[in-house]
Write an enzyme that holds these catalytic residues in place. Structure first.
Site, PDB file in Angstrom:
ATOM      1  N   ASP A  79      -0.174   5.079   0.896  1.00  0.00           N
ATOM      2  CA  ASP A  79      -0.431   6.144   1.871  1.00  0.00           C
ATOM      3  C   ASP A  79      -0.389   5.616   3.301  1.00  0.00           C
ATOM      4  OD1 ASP A  79      -0.809   7.931  -0.252  1.00  0.00           O
ATOM      5  OD2 ASP A  79      -2.911   7.342  -0.448  1.00  0.00           O
ATOM      6  N   ASP A 100      -1.242  -0.278   6.105  1.00  0.00           N
ATOM      7  CA  ASP A 100      -1.588   0.363   7.378  1.00  0.00           C
ATOM      8  C   ASP A 100      -3.065   0.311   7.679  1.00  0.00           C
ATOM      9  OD1 ASP A 100      -2.936   3.455   6.945  1.00  0.00           O
ATOM     10  OD2 ASP A 100      -2.118   2.416   5.200  1.00  0.00           O
ATOM     11  N   ASP A 107       0.873  -1.161   0.000  1.00  0.00           N
ATOM     12  CA  ASP A 107       0.000   0.000   0.000  1.00  0.00           C
ATOM     13  C   ASP A 107       0.921   1.225   0.000  1.00  0.00           C
ATOM     14  OD1 ASP A 107      -2.449   1.520   0.335  1.00  0.00           O
ATOM     15  OD2 ASP A 107      -1.852   1.793   2.417  1.00  0.00           O
TER      16      ASP A 107
END
Length: 228
Positions: free
Chosen positions: A12, A189, A10
């Site tokens: 961001d 996250d 991922d």
């Protein structure tokens, strides 16, 4: 049979300690492309929905791309180059870059899989030295007499929640591969990425939000706090 190793990231809050789409919106608002008060209110509301796992990705994409659709290609591309210099380059931290490079040095295929659109994220992937990017693709007005620029609509399956699994599946299929021919590690996250974390051979909760941290502890997933 030797499995092909693939490292999925991922973007961001995983590889960079900010949300690139959110930051791009703030950056273009500072340029006067949007009404600051209205844009920030809506931007924050969408971001809260994202964190809660309730985001309408199509509605958000129309909102997030409205300014660049209006400004056109030349102004948007120039502004994004400034955004990279002013915001993103400063946000790329050595430990995140090293994590990507360590996988590449080991011969792994590295893919960034993000729910942010490709206009915003392609230059960021390039800054990490990553060629393979799975991002939200945008429709372009390529009809005769059209603008040749983005419309604000999403092309195909958005790489968001279960869509990330579908898009990685398509990436594999396009290369004649199946999940049984690869060993995948996925770093994220966000609680939104649990579908792909469940699908991957190894899930790494990276700078995880509170809900993902709790789930990772419950399931015995590795937790990596990459940023201080």
């Amino acid at each position: 049979m030797t499995l092909k190793n693939i490292a999925l990231f991922d973007l961001d809050h995983t590889l960079i300690p900010l949300d690139s789409d959110f930051a791009w919106g703030e950056f273009t608002t500072a340029l006067g492309w949007t009404d600051a008060a209205s844009f920030q209110q809506q931007n924050h509301a969408f971001y809260e929905h994202y964190k809660a796992g309730t985001l309408d990705i199509h509605a958000y994409c129309r909102f997030a791309t409205a300014a660049l659709v209006k400004q056109g290609a030349a102004k948007s591309i120039a502004a994004h180059a400034d955004f990279m210099r002013a915001v993103i380059q400063k946000a790329i931290q050595p430990q995140a870059l090293k994590l990507v490079q360590d996988h590449q040095a080991a011969g792994d295929t590295v893919i960034i899989v993000t729910a942010t659109n490709a206009f915003v994220t392609r230059p960021i992937a390039t800054a990490f030295g990553v060629e393979d990017l799975i991002a939200v693709d945008l429709v372009k007005d390529d009809a005769p007499g059209g603008t040749g620029w983005y419309t604000g609509e999403i092309a195909g399956v958005p790489s968001f929640r279960e869509g990330k699994v579908a898009r990685v599946d398509q990436w594999l299929s396009d290369r004649g591969l199946g999940w049984d021919a690869v060993h995948t590690t996925f770093y994220s996250d966000s609680i939104n990425d649990v579908p792909l974390m469940d699908k991957a051979n190894v899930a790494v909760a990276t700078n995880p939000d509170a809900r993902l941290r709790a789930l990772a502890q419950e399931r015995g997933w590795r937790i990596l706090d990459l940023f201080p």
